[in-house]
Write a protein that holds these residues in place. Sequence first.
Motif, PDB file in Angstrom:
ATOM      1  N   ASN A   1       0.811  -1.217   0.000  1.00  0.00           N
ATOM      2  CA  ASN A   1       0.000   0.000   0.000  1.00  0.00           C
ATOM      3  C   ASN A   1       0.844   1.266   0.000  1.00  0.00           C
ATOM      4  N   SER A   2       2.166   1.129  -0.047  1.00  0.00           N
ATOM      5  CA  SER A   2       3.033   2.302   0.000  1.00  0.00           C
ATOM      6  C   SER A   2       2.961   3.080  -1.310  1.00  0.00           C
ATOM      7  N   ASN A   3       3.354   4.344  -1.253  1.00  0.00           N
ATOM      8  CA  ASN A   3       3.406   5.151  -2.465  1.00  0.00           C
ATOM      9  C   ASN A   3       4.397   4.531  -3.446  1.00  0.00           C
ATOM     10  N   LYS A   4       4.015   4.481  -4.698  1.00  0.00           N
ATOM     11  CA  LYS A   4       4.849   3.800  -5.687  1.00  0.00           C
ATOM     12  C   LYS A   4       5.895   4.760  -6.275  1.00  0.00           C
ATOM     13  N   THR A   5       6.791   5.196  -5.399  1.00  0.00           N
ATOM     14  CA  THR A   5       7.863   6.088  -5.809  1.00  0.00           C
ATOM     15  C   THR A   5       9.168   5.319  -5.913  1.00  0.00           C
ATOM     16  N   TYR A   6      10.134   5.925  -6.581  1.00  0.00           N
ATOM     17  CA  TYR A   6      11.434   5.277  -6.750  1.00  0.00           C
ATOM     18  C   TYR A   6      12.119   5.070  -5.406  1.00  0.00           C
ATOM     19  N   SER A   7      12.026   6.059  -4.521  1.00  0.00           N
ATOM     20  CA  SER A   7      12.672   5.919  -3.210  1.00  0.00           C
ATOM     21  C   SER A   7      12.041   4.783  -2.410  1.00  0.00           C
ATOM     22  N   LYS A   8      10.721   4.611  -2.533  1.00  0.00           N
ATOM     23  CA  LYS A   8      10.048   3.509  -1.838  1.00  0.00           C
ATOM     24  C   LYS A   8      10.457   2.157  -2.427  1.00  0.00           C
ATOM     25  N   ALA A   9      10.684   2.129  -3.723  1.00  0.00           N
ATOM     26  CA  ALA A   9      11.140   0.895  -4.352  1.00  0.00           C
ATOM     27  C   ALA A   9      12.532   0.519  -3.842  1.00  0.00           C
ATOM     28  N   LEU A  10      13.387   1.513  -3.674  1.00  0.00           N
ATOM     29  CA  LEU A  10      14.724   1.237  -3.135  1.00  0.00           C
ATOM     30  C   LEU A  10      14.638   0.784  -1.684  1.00  0.00           C
ATOM     31  N   ASP A  11      13.697   1.347  -0.925  1.00  0.00           N
ATOM     32  CA  ASP A  11      13.475   0.866   0.444  1.00  0.00           C
ATOM     33  C   ASP A  11      13.089  -0.612   0.433  1.00  0.00           C
ATOM     34  N   ALA A  12      12.252  -0.989  -0.536  1.00  0.00           N
ATOM     35  CA  ALA A  12      11.748  -2.364  -0.595  1.00  0.00           C
ATOM     36  C   ALA A  12      12.863  -3.374  -0.814  1.00  0.00           C
ATOM     37  N   ILE A  13      13.925  -2.982  -1.517  1.00  0.00           N
ATOM     38  CA  ILE A  13      15.041  -3.906  -1.765  1.00  0.00           C
ATOM     39  C   ILE A  13      16.245  -3.579  -0.886  1.00  0.00           C
ATOM     40  N   SER A  14      16.010  -2.790   0.152  1.00  0.00           N
ATOM     41  CA  SER A  14      17.124  -2.378   1.017  1.00  0.00           C
ATOM     42  C   SER A  14      17.725  -3.544   1.789  1.00  0.00           C
ATOM     43  N   GLY A  15      16.956  -4.609   1.964  1.00  0.00           N
ATOM     44  CA  GLY A  15      17.461  -5.770   2.691  1.00  0.00           C
ATOM     45  C   GLY A  15      18.024  -6.853   1.798  1.00  0.00           C
ATOM     46  N   ASN A  16      18.191  -6.547   0.512  1.00  0.00           N
ATOM     47  CA  ASN A  16      18.720  -7.528  -0.443  1.00  0.00           C
ATOM     48  C   ASN A  16      20.126  -7.132  -0.858  1.00  0.00           C
ATOM     49  N   ILE A  17      21.057  -8.053  -0.695  1.00  0.00           N
ATOM     50  CA  ILE A  17      22.454  -7.783  -1.014  1.00  0.00           C
ATOM     51  C   ILE A  17      22.855  -8.533  -2.275  1.00  0.00           C
ATOM     52  N   CYS A  18      23.541  -7.830  -3.181  1.00  0.00           N
ATOM     53  CA  CYS A  18      24.117  -8.451  -4.373  1.00  0.00           C
ATOM     54  C   CYS A  18      25.631  -8.342  -4.286  1.00  0.00           C
ATOM     55  N   ARG A  19      26.325  -9.431  -4.555  1.00  0.00           N
ATOM     56  CA  ARG A  19      27.770  -9.433  -4.393  1.00  0.00           C
ATOM     57  C   ARG A  19      28.532  -9.339  -5.717  1.00  0.00           C
ATOM     58  N   CYS A  20      27.854  -9.355  -6.854  1.00  0.00           N
ATOM     59  CA  CYS A  20      28.613  -9.355  -8.104  1.00  0.00           C
ATOM     60  C   CYS A  20      28.067  -8.434  -9.185  1.00  0.00           C
ATOM     61  N   THR A  21      26.794  -8.105  -9.163  1.00  0.00           N
ATOM     62  CA  THR A  21      26.225  -7.357 -10.285  1.00  0.00           C
ATOM     63  C   THR A  21      26.534  -5.874 -10.213  1.00  0.00           C
ATOM     64  N   GLY A  22      26.486  -5.312  -9.025  1.00  0.00           N
ATOM     65  CA  GLY A  22      26.555  -3.862  -8.902  1.00  0.00           C
ATOM     66  C   GLY A  22      25.148  -3.303  -8.862  1.00  0.00           C
ATOM     67  N   TYR A  23      24.960  -2.282  -8.048  1.00  0.00           N
ATOM     68  CA  TYR A  23      23.592  -1.875  -7.732  1.00  0.00           C
ATOM     69  C   TYR A  23      22.956  -0.951  -8.766  1.00  0.00           C
ATOM     70  N   LYS A  24      23.719  -0.299  -9.616  1.00  0.00           N
ATOM     71  CA  LYS A  24      23.106   0.640 -10.556  1.00  0.00           C
ATOM     72  C   LYS A  24      22.136  -0.060 -11.497  1.00  0.00           C
ATOM     73  N   SER A  25      22.516  -1.227 -11.976  1.00  0.00           N
ATOM     74  CA  SER A  25      21.609  -1.953 -12.882  1.00  0.00           C
ATOM     75  C   SER A  25      20.371  -2.445 -12.138  1.00  0.00           C
ATOM     76  N   ILE A  26      20.530  -2.807 -10.868  1.00  0.00           N
ATOM     77  CA  ILE A  26      19.374  -3.230 -10.063  1.00  0.00           C
ATOM     78  C   ILE A  26      18.478  -2.030  -9.780  1.00  0.00           C
ATOM     79  N   GLU A  27      19.090  -0.895  -9.512  1.00  0.00           N
ATOM     80  CA  GLU A  27      18.306   0.328  -9.284  1.00  0.00           C
ATOM     81  C   GLU A  27      17.537   0.713 -10.547  1.00  0.00           C
ATOM     82  N   LYS A  28      18.142   0.520 -11.707  1.00  0.00           N
ATOM     83  CA  LYS A  28      17.440   0.799 -12.964  1.00  0.00           C
ATOM     84  C   LYS A  28      16.250  -0.144 -13.133  1.00  0.00           C
ATOM     85  N   ALA A  29      16.426  -1.395 -12.715  1.00  0.00           N
ATOM     86  CA  ALA A  29      15.311  -2.347 -12.781  1.00  0.00           C
ATOM     87  C   ALA A  29      14.170  -1.894 -11.873  1.00  0.00           C
ATOM     88  N   ALA A  30      14.523  -1.428 -10.676  1.00  0.00           N
ATOM     89  CA  ALA A  30      13.506  -0.924  -9.750  1.00  0.00           C
ATOM     90  C   ALA A  30      12.773   0.275 -10.358  1.00  0.00           C
TER      91      ALA A  30
END
Length: 469
Positions: A123-152
């Motif tokens: 039910n949260s606002n569907k903003t980019y910052s909220k999307a980043l909050d949603a994946i804040s507990g997910n760690i990636c060790r090889c891809t790099g976060y910019k591409s994941i942030e673009k996916a979000a």
Amino acid sequence: MIRFILNNKTIKTSEHSGMTLLDFVRYEQRLTGTKIGCREGDCGACTVLVGTLNGNIIEYQSITSCISPLGNAHGKHIVTVEGTNLKDKLTTAQEAMKANYATQCGFCTPGFVVALTGFALSNSNKTYSKALDAISGNICRCTGYKSIEKAAYQVVKKLENQDKNSFKWLIDNGFIPEYFKGIPQRLKDIEAESLKQPKGKYVAGGTDLYVQQADNLIDNSVHLIQEKNFLKGIEINSGICSIGANATVTDLWNHSELNRYFPKLKKHLKLVSSEQIRNMASFGGNLVNASPIGDMTIFFLALNSDIIIVNPDGKERQLPLKEFYKDYKTYDLKDGELIKTISFKLPTTNSNFNFEKVCKRTHLDIASVNSAIHISIDHETIKEAHVSIGGVAAIPKYLHETSAFLKGKLLTSEIILKANEILQNEISPISDVRGSSDYKRLLARQLFFAHFTELFPKQFTLNDFVQHA
């Protein structure tokens, strides 16, 4: 018998309720998309969604299944990455990860996909910052976060025209499969059947206990209390806020009235763990964990909170939280007793609250030192002050002497400097993996000063204190 819906399958199992949800999903159901990473709730590889029926509406939240007891799934809808799959194509979240090259080895990818799907269902606002909050507990060790942030971001753009709380819209637009429509009614059939509880160790969210004692809890009886209604809820009456011990940080985060009393509440709470943990960890558990650096314990100590403790016969007693802790991991709780509620006076127009935390990384980390203050000012005079600090003593520390000294004094840099001297005499930090004792004393000083520069920026700057300290 534990009954719940796992993806599109109704589960009836007599497995031990203390077993982790992760182990049940992987080893009993062979749904191996949910990965085993840290087994401490830190990496997010084991992220699943939990759907809870609220009236006729089902609300979804992400959790880390590696530290969640199986019994807490009773009456819920559990969704793994397999349960998000569409028949002949990728889901919106999966396609966004693929289109933005947001995966390499793929080990973390299911957790990110589930977390982004949970964001779409929330039910949260569907903003980019909220999307980043949603994946804040997910760690990636090889891809790099910019591409994941673009996916979000791609997921957010597709959600711009979403019909609010519409499963149909999410199904039509490829976020979730069609079977989600029938889940609310199917859960109603399960909801009436309560889970029989054996005597055993009390467990609420399990986020601390399952990090420390998972093997023991899996093999022995546990008494799950997460769904006990008398431990739930947040109530505000006559300027007093009462919070059930089973309430979570997310409950606080989403409480609109409390956000008006604490304008920076979400900023403070964002420093507490990840979204998955904020969704499942209980305040009562945080208090009885008795960690010297428990974030919410420090938060509630500065609010001069009281706690109500209840025994198995329903008899209650009230105690100031600052008198609850006796020594390291030792507190005033008898066998069979539970913390029922935490209550405190709400801030007024003349009072201010602030929380500060320093750790090795900004988010998702244990504090080296944390601190909070609640201070009331009238005509430049401090009418009341409550200061707490963590990481500098064997217990979560309420600063009795510092708080008493500030009361009745003028709000000046000289008084604050003198209060810091008293603070330094009240604390007794030790050197450990989070820093030397001298470093923690320095942090305690800086956080204490930061309270005043944050709350009274027109009156104080850090230079007012540091050059004299």
